[in-house]
Write a protein that holds these residues in place. Sequence first.
Motif, PDB file in Angstrom:
ATOM      1  N   LEU A 276      50.022  33.236   1.442  1.00 48.25           N
ATOM      2  CA  LEU A 276      50.568  32.028   2.059  1.00 48.25           C
ATOM      3  C   LEU A 276      52.050  31.878   1.713  1.00 48.25           C
ATOM      4  O   LEU A 276      52.444  31.970   0.552  1.00 48.25           O
ATOM      5  N   ARG A 277      52.872  31.633   2.744  1.00 48.16           N
ATOM      6  CA  ARG A 277      54.301  31.445   2.537  1.00 48.16           C
ATOM      7  C   ARG A 277      54.823  30.243   3.314  1.00 48.16           C
ATOM      8  O   ARG A 277      54.567  30.097   4.506  1.00 48.16           O
ATOM      9  N   HIS A 278      55.531  29.413   2.611  1.00 53.00           N
ATOM     10  CA  HIS A 278      56.344  28.345   3.207  1.00 53.00           C
ATOM     11  C   HIS A 278      57.346  27.930   2.146  1.00 53.00           C
ATOM     12  O   HIS A 278      56.956  27.587   1.024  1.00 53.00           O
ATOM     13  N   PRO A 279      58.647  27.967   2.446  1.00 54.16           N
ATOM     14  CA  PRO A 279      59.650  27.688   1.413  1.00 54.16           C
ATOM     15  C   PRO A 279      59.549  26.303   0.795  1.00 54.16           C
ATOM     16  O   PRO A 279      60.110  26.074  -0.286  1.00 54.16           O
ATOM     17  N   GLY A 280      58.854  25.374   1.455  1.00 49.49           N
ATOM     18  CA  GLY A 280      58.739  24.032   0.916  1.00 49.49           C
ATOM     19  C   GLY A 280      57.718  23.887  -0.194  1.00 49.49           C
ATOM     20  O   GLY A 280      57.737  22.898  -0.940  1.00 49.49           O
ATOM     21  N   LEU A 281      56.829  24.847  -0.349  1.00 46.67           N
ATOM     22  CA  LEU A 281      55.844  24.801  -1.434  1.00 46.67           C
ATOM     23  C   LEU A 281      56.544  25.091  -2.760  1.00 46.67           C
ATOM     24  O   LEU A 281      57.220  26.116  -2.896  1.00 46.67           O
ATOM     25  N   PRO A 282      56.392  24.245  -3.775  1.00 49.15           N
ATOM     26  CA  PRO A 282      57.064  24.484  -5.061  1.00 49.15           C
ATOM     27  C   PRO A 282      56.734  25.841  -5.674  1.00 49.15           C
ATOM     28  O   PRO A 282      57.565  26.429  -6.363  1.00 49.15           O
ATOM     29  N   GLU A 283      55.532  26.348  -5.414  1.00 51.24           N
ATOM     30  CA  GLU A 283      55.139  27.634  -5.989  1.00 51.24           C
ATOM     31  C   GLU A 283      55.569  28.828  -5.143  1.00 51.24           C
ATOM     32  O   GLU A 283      55.382  29.985  -5.548  1.00 51.24           O
TER      33      GLU A 283
END
Length: 381
Positions: A276-283
């Motif tokens: 899973l990738r999305h730049p908004g996720l802190p991890e």
Amino acid sequence: MTETAGDGTRAVRAGLPEPVAHEPSLPGPVFAAHYHLPGEPAGPYTYGRDENPTWTRLEQAIGELESPEAPAETVVFPSGMGAVSAVLFSQLRSGDAVVLPSDGYQALPLVREALEGYGVEVRTAPTAGDAQRTLVDGARLLWIESPANPGLDVCDIRRLCRAARAAGALVAVDNTLATPLGQRPLDLGADFSVASGTKALTGHGDVLLGYVSCRDPRSAAAVRKWRKTAGAVTGPMEAWLAHRSLATLQLRVDRQAANALALARALRERPEVTGLRHPGLPEDPAHTVAAGQMRGGRFGCVVSFTLPDRAHAERFLGALLLVDEATSFGGVRSSAERRGRWGGDAVPEGFIRLSVGVEDPDDLLADVERALDRARGRAAT
């Protein structure tokens, strides 16, 4: 417009002419192959392949959004690849070297083939970890795509621009996914900000458009000359539709970013979802760098993830009701695709690129969760 104006105000007012009594605030498209031209060929409009008043207004509008605090010129094109080609082929000559991302847009290999055919050396490295920085010595141009499509890796644009400047190289940034409201490459040190306006900038899936913005008038002139030479000109109706769409850009981008982050948070709870990738996720591996250069918490509308295999991914896509199975991204209607079907990206067979629209988040999340359940249920049986 004042320097303190908000993004929404800028988007609504960008490129509008001074008010004229009884005239529309945004004049309609000008259809003209030629103009009345007595005497010497001087003046702002001489021939339809060179300039058009509808282009001018759109170019002014995009320039105001890409570079609100410093003068910039924008040149529009009939597609994103038209804009990409204009920068590369106006700046590179036989014997030059260019650094491209190895994980960028899938048409870049076509560009590489053409460049190498003209005697340009092409070097490639991944976006993540600022790996392109190690290849800029002796290069004429560094091409950055951040966030990268479709993998969503992010590089430190400021750092890469400093390295390129020290090496005497120009820098172009593909800003398609971020939009000028989410990221301003010219402020980060880039020479060119390039984008496909087909995506989130226009946002309705009905216009093909591209543009190049830069602050150096000589660079803008070279790009504009390439447009004239190649004949890669935008239709006035498309330019007018694009300008009209800018008024809702901030509303769309903010809603899409919020919806995308909500979806990414929900997907991380799914056991069948990996990568899973999305730049908004802190991890997310890209989050720290993205948070330092992407504006207003706008981390884009795209979420990418991988399902167990091709069949599982296709079951998921087939079960969606509110998400269109289509390529492209940035539209008001959510869309998704199994990216591996094109064969041009180094992604697993079950890799999904999901572009999040402006639907009610509860409805969208429910649709995705239901489709995931259905796809997994069939796998279990």
